[in-house]
Design a protein around this motif. Sequence first.
Motif, mmCIF file in Angstrom:
data_model
loop_
_atom_site.group_PDB
_atom_site.id
_atom_site.type_symbol
_atom_site.label_atom_id
_atom_site.label_comp_id
_atom_site.label_asym_id
_atom_site.label_seq_id
_atom_site.Cartn_x
_atom_site.Cartn_y
_atom_site.Cartn_z
ATOM 1 N N CYS A 219 -79.939 -0.846 25.604
ATOM 2 C CA CYS A 219 -78.802 -1.765 25.628
ATOM 3 C C CYS A 219 -77.965 -1.656 24.369
ATOM 4 O O CYS A 219 -76.744 -1.503 24.424
ATOM 5 N N ALA A 220 -78.643 -1.739 23.224
ATOM 6 C CA ALA A 220 -77.903 -1.745 21.955
ATOM 7 C C ALA A 220 -77.233 -0.391 21.713
ATOM 8 O O ALA A 220 -76.210 -0.318 21.045
ATOM 9 N N THR A 221 -77.818 0.679 22.264
ATOM 10 C CA THR A 221 -77.204 1.999 22.130
ATOM 11 C C THR A 221 -75.918 2.058 22.958
ATOM 12 O O THR A 221 -74.965 2.725 22.589
ATOM 13 N N ALA A 222 -75.919 1.365 24.106
ATOM 14 C CA ALA A 222 -74.773 1.431 25.011
ATOM 15 C C ALA A 222 -73.683 0.428 24.655
ATOM 16 O O ALA A 222 -72.530 0.600 25.049
ATOM 17 N N CYS A 223 -74.021 -0.620 23.933
ATOM 18 C CA CYS A 223 -73.066 -1.724 23.717
ATOM 19 C C CYS A 223 -71.831 -1.250 22.954
ATOM 20 O O CYS A 223 -71.925 -0.765 21.834
#
Lengths: 251, 235
Positions: A219-223
């Motif tokens: 998630c944090a990589t994609a945000c």
Amino acid sequence: MNLTLRIWRQRSPEDAGVMTTYEVSGISEDMSFLEMLDHLNEELILAGDEPVAFDHDCREGICGACGMVINGRAHGPERTTTCQLHMRHFSDGDTIDIEPWRAAAFPVVKDLVVDRSAFDRVIGAGGYVSVPTGSAPEAHAAPVPKPVADLAFEHAECIGCGACVAACPNGSAMLFTSAKVVHLNVLPQGAPERESRVLDMVGAMDDQGFGGCTNTGECATACPKGIPLQSIATMNREYLRATLKGAGRRR
Amino acid sequence: MALATRTAKPPSLIGSVWRSTVGKKAVMAVTGLIMLAYLVAHMLGNLKVFFGAGEFNHYAAWIRTIGEPFLHHEWFLWLARVALSAAVVLHGVAAYQLSRRDLAARPVKYRGRGRRRASYATRTMRWGGVILGLFIVWHILDLTTLTVNPNAQEGRTYENLVASFDRWYVSAFYIAAMLALGLHIRHGFWSAAQTLGVGSPRRDRLLKALANGLAALLTCGFIAVPVGVLTGVVS
Ligand code: HEM
Ligand code: SF4
Ligand code: FES
């Protein structure tokens, strides 16, 4: 440049849907990804075909509407929104897969458009602060220390795009929910609902059919807004604190 | 909105924790850490096997006397067994229920191949956990109840252990399970810190280093025993 696009076409929520291949030519590298799709849609309309439905609004990276999965990555190869992604990140002759967000809580409405109203229900459960009516309070009445203000701003940046859910192998909304919870829970204005907010928003998140967090960090990589993975740990702490505090009051 | 009063009786603490994905994950983290603490002690105790049959069997007998004279003979051991069984069952049931939910929340896979960020340890938590569960059952049947042990002599723990590991395929299975354990802890320890909210950007590197250290320590420490038997150091 010339590109081969494989796009998810689905007429309605009930329709099975299928990946459909299109060839586009004359794409400038200065076009945004959405402009490239506009270009395709103009050709489809001229040919009498149904244009590809996709969500968009601001086209400046702040509304969060333009979510789609490009080559298996939410919002494509760059860490930004699809509207801010430029075609210079692709090469002539590329084949590009374009799919909608995939999550049980985000049903496909049409083609690349999904229904993200599950997020609204999570927000409705606790994404507010209570303020007394009457004249506006004096701005300096509630001092906010600079580090706290920075933390709140960092989390307020979440635009509700849903890339975190789309990227998560569990379709979990933990990053989104934690951004909203942390944003308000660290501020003095959010203090009165500090416990009920996290309990109610986590409850609403579970009710919407999102999965749980396994700390994979996708998630944090994609945000596109850089909401950190740490926010989830902070929300977990707030949740456990509120639960234990509630337990003390419960007789 | 703010005026809405909650009149319904609040649900019980245990009920609301178990029903929530965040709460259930916290149960997994706590039970996982309990098992982890036990495993560190277990691994250190196992290494006494390198001091020979006399010391090892004496150590095994001593375990039964912990807490005496306050506790009766073997009571401590049984308390530990009950607590650990509860931890394994809670951990496994929570893992199963959360995994079912997670798979249902993401019903359609993407055609496009994205880059995966998650490490091997992270991606193998579920299957690794299943291997560990099967391993625990076999391990108890082999060295606790002695049901499938080739020596099976009560009180002669050292001889039972050597007889079991003398079969290469048993040692191979044991070593594979310990590698799975190392992977499980590598992600699990750090993940538990996230779940319990004790992680922070400042502590992140420390927690990851601790997770790797614990995983390596446990895996190497446990594997030393079958390797010792296979190489004849322990016989
Ligand atoms: C009964 C066999 C077991 C099963 C089925 C199992 C399964 C799982 C699963 C599915 C997870 C969640 C993975 C994730 O979030 O990505 C997990 C986490 C964890 N496991 Fe296990 N596991 C087992 C045994 C063990 C053992 C023996 C230990 C002791 C060292 C352990 C320690 C942990 C820890 C510390 C976590 C992290 C909890 C968290 O993320 O908050 N597990 N386990
Ligand atoms: S946390 Fe990031 S990825 Fe998730 S909805 Fe907010 S901005 Fe989008
Ligand atoms: S269209 Fe608003 S963020 Fe992309």
